[in-house]
Motif scaffolding. Sequence first.
Motif, short mmCIF file in Angstrom:
data_model
loop_
_atom_site.label_atom_id
_atom_site.label_comp_id
_atom_site.label_asym_id
_atom_site.label_seq_id
_atom_site.Cartn_x
_atom_site.Cartn_y
_atom_site.Cartn_z
N PRO A 267 42.04 29.56 -25.59
CA PRO A 267 41.46 31.01 -26.03
C PRO A 267 40.10 30.57 -26.63
CG PRO A 267 43.65 31.12 -26.90
CD PRO A 267 43.56 29.60 -26.22
N ASP A 268 39.99 29.48 -27.12
CA ASP A 268 38.62 29.20 -27.73
C ASP A 268 38.04 27.80 -27.41
OD1 ASP A 268 36.63 28.37 -29.56
OD2 ASP A 268 37.93 28.85 -31.37
N ARG A 269 36.86 27.93 -26.56
CA ARG A 269 36.30 26.67 -26.02
C ARG A 269 36.18 25.56 -27.15
NH1 ARG A 269 33.40 25.27 -21.24
NH2 ARG A 269 31.92 23.66 -21.82
N SER A 270 35.86 26.11 -28.27
CA SER A 270 35.57 25.02 -29.29
C SER A 270 36.61 24.53 -29.97
CB SER A 270 34.57 25.28 -30.05
OG SER A 270 34.71 26.60 -30.96
N CYS A 271 37.91 24.59 -29.54
CA CYS A 271 39.29 24.24 -30.14
C CYS A 271 39.69 23.11 -30.34
CB CYS A 271 40.38 25.20 -29.71
SG CYS A 271 40.95 24.81 -27.77
N GLU A 272 38.83 22.10 -29.67
CA GLU A 272 39.17 20.92 -29.68
C GLU A 272 40.45 20.32 -29.40
OE1 GLU A 272 36.87 18.43 -32.47
OE2 GLU A 272 36.69 20.31 -33.56
N PRO A 273 41.02 20.71 -28.12
CA PRO A 273 42.52 19.91 -27.89
C PRO A 273 42.76 18.57 -27.92
CG PRO A 273 41.43 20.85 -25.80
CD PRO A 273 40.30 21.16 -27.12
N HIS A 274 43.59 18.08 -28.21
CA HIS A 274 43.91 16.60 -28.35
C HIS A 274 45.17 16.07 -27.80
CE1 HIS A 274 40.19 15.07 -30.41
NE2 HIS A 274 40.20 16.21 -31.30
N GLY A 275 46.22 15.78 -28.60
CA GLY A 275 47.52 15.62 -28.05
C GLY A 275 48.27 16.66 -27.67
N LEU A 276 49.05 16.61 -26.54
CA LEU A 276 49.95 17.56 -25.92
C LEU A 276 51.17 16.77 -25.62
CD1 LEU A 276 48.67 18.31 -22.40
CD2 LEU A 276 48.23 16.34 -23.68
N THR A 277 52.41 17.64 -25.78
CA THR A 277 53.80 17.39 -25.39
C THR A 277 54.40 18.41 -24.76
OG1 THR A 277 55.83 15.97 -26.03
CG2 THR A 277 54.79 17.77 -27.52
N VAL A 278 55.62 18.15 -23.81
CA VAL A 278 56.46 19.26 -23.54
C VAL A 278 57.42 19.23 -24.43
CG1 VAL A 278 58.00 19.84 -21.74
CG2 VAL A 278 56.02 18.88 -21.00
N GLY A 279 57.92 20.60 -25.04
CA GLY A 279 58.92 20.77 -26.20
C GLY A 279 60.30 20.75 -25.45
N PRO A 280 61.36 20.84 -26.45
CA PRO A 280 62.45 21.11 -26.08
C PRO A 280 62.62 22.50 -25.16
CG PRO A 280 62.43 20.41 -28.43
CD PRO A 280 61.10 20.81 -27.93
N ASP A 281 61.94 23.37 -25.52
CA ASP A 281 62.22 24.74 -24.89
C ASP A 281 61.48 24.72 -23.56
OD1 ASP A 281 59.64 24.41 -25.68
OD2 ASP A 281 59.37 26.60 -26.71
N ASN A 282 60.87 23.53 -22.97
CA ASN A 282 60.19 23.51 -21.75
C ASN A 282 58.73 23.86 -21.96
OD1 ASN A 282 60.17 22.05 -19.35
ND2 ASN A 282 60.71 23.97 -18.16
N ALA A 283 58.32 24.34 -22.73
CA ALA A 283 56.69 25.15 -23.04
C ALA A 283 56.10 23.91 -23.19
CB ALA A 283 56.73 25.97 -24.28
N LEU A 284 54.76 23.92 -23.16
CA LEU A 284 53.79 22.84 -23.50
C LEU A 284 52.87 23.21 -24.75
CD1 LEU A 284 52.28 20.15 -22.05
CD2 LEU A 284 50.75 22.00 -21.39
N TYR A 285 53.18 22.15 -25.61
CA TYR A 285 52.46 22.28 -26.95
C TYR A 285 51.33 21.30 -27.04
CZ TYR A 285 56.67 24.74 -28.45
OH TYR A 285 57.39 25.83 -28.56
N VAL A 286 50.09 21.98 -27.72
CA VAL A 286 48.74 21.48 -27.57
C VAL A 286 48.30 21.44 -28.99
CG1 VAL A 286 46.68 21.01 -26.74
CG2 VAL A 286 48.28 21.86 -25.26
#
Length: 298
Positions: A267-286
Amino acid sequence: MPRRTASIERIPVPGPASGPYAITAGPDDALWFTLVHAGEIARLAPDGRIRRHRLDSASCGPSVIACGPDGALWFTRAQDHRIGRITVTGQASSFAVPTPDSGPFGITPAGDGALWFTQMRTDRIGRIDTDGRVTEFALPVSGAFPSAIATGPDGALWFTLNQADAVGRVGLGGDVTIHPLPTAQAGPVGITRGVDDALWLVEIGAGQIARIDMDGRIREHPLPDRSCRPHAITADPARGVCWFTEWGAGRIGSITPGGHIEEYDLPDRSCEPHGLTVGPDNALYVALEIGEIARIEP
């Protein structure tokens, strides 16, 4: 390349100076993440509630976090050169790295029942057992800036050398091999075991995703925007892809074993995404350094 669309939920992290940096799935069906600017570890419960756990130093710089073989969360403290441990009930402790000013960063569990970590400032790889005993292995390079680390399909530890434009491998006995990347100034950072029998890594300097197999053969995949600064990468076996963050462009992307790339705008180009993982609900968390966790259903 046209962007794909996804359902994105923005979860604000309450409190000041948070800076979510790395995130992992815990053994308690929750997500655990580091707050690098606050000296805290936070837990995102399945119902969306966030609880912050203050560490003993606000300036310790908790960086990368991983689930240990003992059911606790282990993390690097890059600023005070310690390895941290926190239980799922919030009991925190830490252990000093023997070499001064080591700058521990990446950390991962290994098949020997210990956790292995990188030392950015001292060109070493460390091993810490669940009792806190640390063993260090010197690398045959200097100024290489070892960064992220992952366990490979061969049981060895594979790690990126950000300033040496290379990938390293260390066996459980401490034997080290260095594999140079084809691209100069690639600046590799994140690395993960892929959904195939290989390691996948991001080249933040070159805007590429690379694959290295167990024989050291490397194939690089240029991203559509070479200036997007890819930072972290994680595997998603259920979807058959690896996900990666584009820190400089406010996007995430996916890549198949065959090299097919898709991208999603955050949603925000300046949100600075770093680490990410797949959660227990199979969604992606960033982890977004602006102070949010993004939950994404592609």
